[in-house]
Each structure stands twice: as structure tokens, then as C-alpha cells.
Write an enzyme that holds these catalytic residues in place. Structure first.
Site, short mmCIF file in Angstrom:
data_model
loop_
_atom_site.label_atom_id
_atom_site.label_comp_id
_atom_site.label_asym_id
_atom_site.label_seq_id
_atom_site.Cartn_x
_atom_site.Cartn_y
_atom_site.Cartn_z
N VAL A 11 -3.72 12.14 9.07
CA VAL A 11 -4.86 11.26 8.79
C VAL A 11 -5.87 11.30 9.93
O VAL A 11 -7.09 11.35 9.70
CB VAL A 11 -4.38 9.82 8.54
CG1 VAL A 11 -5.58 8.88 8.36
CG2 VAL A 11 -3.49 9.77 7.31
N LYS A 88 -0.22 0.02 7.32
CA LYS A 88 0.25 -1.09 6.47
C LYS A 88 1.44 -1.83 7.07
O LYS A 88 1.56 -3.05 6.95
CB LYS A 88 0.61 -0.61 5.07
CG LYS A 88 1.79 0.35 4.95
CD LYS A 88 1.35 1.78 4.97
CE LYS A 88 2.48 2.77 4.79
NZ LYS A 88 2.00 4.17 4.82
N VAL A 115 -3.78 0.19 2.22
CA VAL A 115 -3.21 0.11 0.88
C VAL A 115 -4.08 0.90 -0.08
O VAL A 115 -5.28 0.65 -0.18
CB VAL A 115 -3.12 -1.35 0.38
CG1 VAL A 115 -2.41 -1.40 -0.98
CG2 VAL A 115 -2.40 -2.23 1.39
N GLY A 117 -4.82 4.27 -0.27
CA GLY A 117 -5.49 5.52 0.04
C GLY A 117 -6.96 5.48 -0.27
O GLY A 117 -7.72 4.71 0.32
N GLY A 170 5.11 17.50 1.52
CA GLY A 170 4.62 16.56 2.53
C GLY A 170 4.43 15.15 2.02
O GLY A 170 3.92 14.29 2.74
N LYS A 188 2.66 -3.02 1.49
CA LYS A 188 1.37 -2.98 0.81
C LYS A 188 1.18 -4.18 -0.11
O LYS A 188 0.07 -4.74 -0.23
CB LYS A 188 1.24 -1.68 0.02
CG LYS A 188 1.17 -0.45 0.91
CD LYS A 188 1.24 0.84 0.11
CE LYS A 188 1.14 2.06 1.00
NZ LYS A 188 1.32 3.32 0.24
#
Length: 386
Positions: A11, A88, A115, A117, A170, A188
Site C-alpha cells: 500500500v 483498521k 474499511v 479499500g 497475495g 472493520k
């Protein structure tokens, strides 16, 4: 905006790449474990270099986990630096403390990527609750589990096969327990309930059961009866209590939730003015998550702070008295412990229970961890027991 980026994994690298197309978002320093140069940035192993840099006004945290992330994020907020996080687990565990730190220092704090994406779920909750009361949250919050259950259903694969595929792609970690045991979904759900209901839900009071005990025979049993199994999080606001729980749940094959394939999420809320609204899309991944991090950074530029300005006065404990029918499947010893008087039908190798309080069922499951359990729909009818 001068940014200190904490983490340069999947990310973090996505945040860096997307930020290059937005000159108003300048990543000055990257905190990471590995050595190596990053064009246009200083790389450091020392968080204090970011904390003590007066030019850095915003910290983006994408390292994950709670212990170190909590230390860094709270220090940044207390120093008056704005924070954006995609974490989260941190937000579910430290909700009150994070909001209080931001409020005390005047720093801004956003966490839309924690939460859902790319789907902007928390931002939509934020907008919705300004106009109406929200009393119900429900949905698929974990793309890894949805991918696995979807493949088991559509390709008749067994659990270990789909887990290996999820790991190869992944979607699942080498240790997949946070996903398959429902812990990720619970975090979440806790965050979503806090924002939607204006509360601080004690995250450890949310009962959780996952999918690690499901097998292909269960899937066949469900398919033959017109059901699809999904891992769902549910939260309800009643006049006298909050209910919240995570569990495998059967949905009818004609239901929109049953059609959510691969690693997609589908989250919905019910509001007093709008009724039910649903939000779908990829719930994880480099660019879907980085997308919402950048949305939060743009919101900070526009002066928007966290999804609620209110710091709840005390934590709320979930009280789960809703009654549901359950499918249970396990070895004969485990199922023998379930009271015969509370069995309403047999489904192949499993049994159907009479309607049970959610809290009671999860308490029983704690002592019978090898049993797979799935809730049936709330409107399940007796004639569907065959």
C-alpha cells in the site's frame, strides 16, 4: 502538503506512486525497515526524523499492526501533525484515544482506507449520518474470505486448495488467521458501527466465528438447498442496545450478496431517510487502498477532519440477543454436546438448530472450535428446513 509516509510495502508504494501525479501532495520522508533509495524522498529508519521535522505537517501510516503504529500515530497527533491511516486494527482498538488526541491538539485525522479499500464506505457513512439515523450495517468486509468462499462454491474446490490460491495471489498472508478467523472483518465492523451510530464499541465484545472449519461437503449441502455461504459482519442499533457480530451466514442464491464474486466487498447500511444503500468494489489491494488514502489527503487539504467530531464518553458493549437458526457440522462428539431438544432438522452431515440467541451460539462455539457454524437468514422459514 508535506508528508511523512510510514511504510513502503504494497500500500505504501501505491500511495507514493499515486501521489506523484498530485504536486500538491509532496512525500518528503519515507519511514521503512529496508534500505534503498526512493526518488524525491529521504528514507529513514528513525520515526523521530519525521516527528521532529517542522516542515512535515501530515503523516500517512500504512505499516499496519497496533503496537508500533499506535506509538507513531499518537505521537504525530499530539505533536499537531495531521494523520491519515489505513490501519483498521489500530482504529478498532484505539478509537477513543486517537480521536481524543486529535481533538486536544487540533490535528486532523482521517481513515477512509481502513474499511472497504476503494469503495469509500466510511466517507459515505459520514455523509449519510449527517442527514439521517442509521440503524443497520451489514455486509462482506473481507475480500480474502469472499474469494475463498466464492471459489469453493463456483469451482467445487476444497478449503486448502482455495487458501493456497489466495496466498499465491497475495490475497491471504502466510498466516491467514486474521482473515479466515473473522478478526479483520470484526475490526472493520467495529469502526463502521462507531461512525454510523456515533458510539465507541468495545471491539473485544464483538463475537466472531470464521470460515477455517468449512469444507466442500458443507458447500454442496448449501448449494443443493439454494444457499450461498458468505462471511458477514452485522451491526444493529436498537433503542436499548447495540448488537454486533461476525459469522458465516447463508444467503439465498437469488440475493444480491450471493453474487459478490472473488475479492470484492459489499457493504450496506439502512437509514431513516434512504432505506438501504449498498456499496461494492475491491476491498483491498495496492491501488484500491492507496486511492482512498489520497482521497483523505485531498480532504485534509479541503479542511475536513475525521468522520465524526464527537469523542464518545464511554465504550459500549455489544449485547447480542437476536435469535437465528444455525447450521452446525462437526464430529459426533462435538454435535452430541448440542441439546437434542434444540435440533430442528438434519442437513446431510450437519444439523439445524432451533432459533438461538447470537450470544449463546458464539459462547457454545468457543468450547467447540472444531465445529463449523453458519447462521441462516433472519427471515428463514420452517418449510426451508428440508
Amino acid at each position: 502538503m508535506k508528508i511523512g509516509l510510514l511504510g513502503f510495502g504494497t500500500v505504501g508504494e501505491g500511495v507514493y506512486q499515486l501521489a506523484q501525479t498530485h504536486p500538491e501532495l509532496e512525500i518528503v520522508t519515507v519511514f521503512r525497515r529496508k534500505d534503498g533509495e526512493i526518488p524525491g524522498c529521504t528514507v529513514t529508519h528513525d520515526f523521530s526524523q519525521i516527528l521532529n521535522d517542522p516542515e512535515i505537517d501530515t503523516v500517512v501510516e500504512v505499516i499496519g499492526g497496533i503496537e508500533h503504529a499506535s506509538e507513531y500515530v499518537l505521537a504525530a497527533l499530539r505533536a499537531g501533525k495531521n494523520v491519515v491511516t489505513a490501519n483498521k486494527a489500530l482504529l478498532a482498538a484505539k478509537y477513543d484515544e486517537l480521536l481524543a488526541a486529535a481533538k486536544t491538539s487540533g490535528a486532523k485525522f482521517r481513515a477512509s482506507a481502513a474499511v472497504g479499500g476503494s469503495i469509500g464506505w466510511l466517507a459515505n457513512l459520514e455523509r449519510a449520518k449527517r442527514i439521517q439515523e442509521i440503524d443497520h450495517i451489514h455486509g462482506i468486509f473481507n475480500g480474502t474470505c469472499n474469494y475463498m468462499l466464492d471459489l469453493m462454491t463456483r469451482q467445487q474446490l476444497d478449503y486448502q486448495q482455495v487458501l493456497r490460491q489466495a496466498q499465491d495471489l497475495g490475497y491471504a498472508e502466510a498466516d491467514p488467521s486474521a482473515d479466515v478467523d473473522g478478526l479483520d472483518t470484526a475490526a472493520k465492523l467495529t469502526i463502521s458501527a462507531n461512525i454510523a451510530f456515533g458510539i465507541s464499541l468495545h471491539h473485544e465484545s464483538v463475537p466472531v466465528s470464521g470460515i477455517s472449519q468449512i469444507n466442500s461437503a458443507d458447500i454442496t449441502t448449501f448449494t443443493e438447498r439454494g444457499y450461498v455461504c458468505k462471511l458477514l459482519g452485522t451491526a444493529d442499533k436498537f433503542a436499548d442496545r447495540i448488537e454486533a457480530y461476525v459469522q458465516p451466514t447463508l444467503v439465498r442464491s437469488s440475493d444480491a450478496t450471493a453474487a459478490v464474486h472473488t475479492n470484492y466487498n459489499l457493504a450496506e447500511f439502512s437509514g431513516s431517510a434512504t432505506g438501504t444503500q449498498s456499496f461494492g468494489g475491491q476491498g483491498a489491494g495496492r491501488y484500491p487502498t492507496a486511492y482512498n488514502v489520497l482521497q483523505d489527503l485531498c480532504d485534509l487539504l479541503a479542511g475536513k477532519s475525521f468522520h465524526t467530531d464527537t469523542v464518545p464518553q464511554s465504550e459500549v458493549t455489544a449485547e447480542n440477543s437476536t435469535q437465528l437458526h444455525y447450521y452446525l457440522r462437526g464430529d459426533s462428539t462435538d454435535l452430541a454436546d448440542w441439546p437434542a431438544a434444540e435440533i430442528s432438522a438434519h442437513w446431510d452431515q450437519g444439523i439445524l438448530t432451533t432459533a438461538q440467541p447470537v450470544a449463546k451460539m458464539h459462547q457454545w462455539l468457543k468450547a467447540h472450535r472444531e465445529v463449523f457454524a453458519a447462521a441462516l437468514p433472519r427471515d428463514f422459514q420452517v418449510h426451508e428446513m428440508k
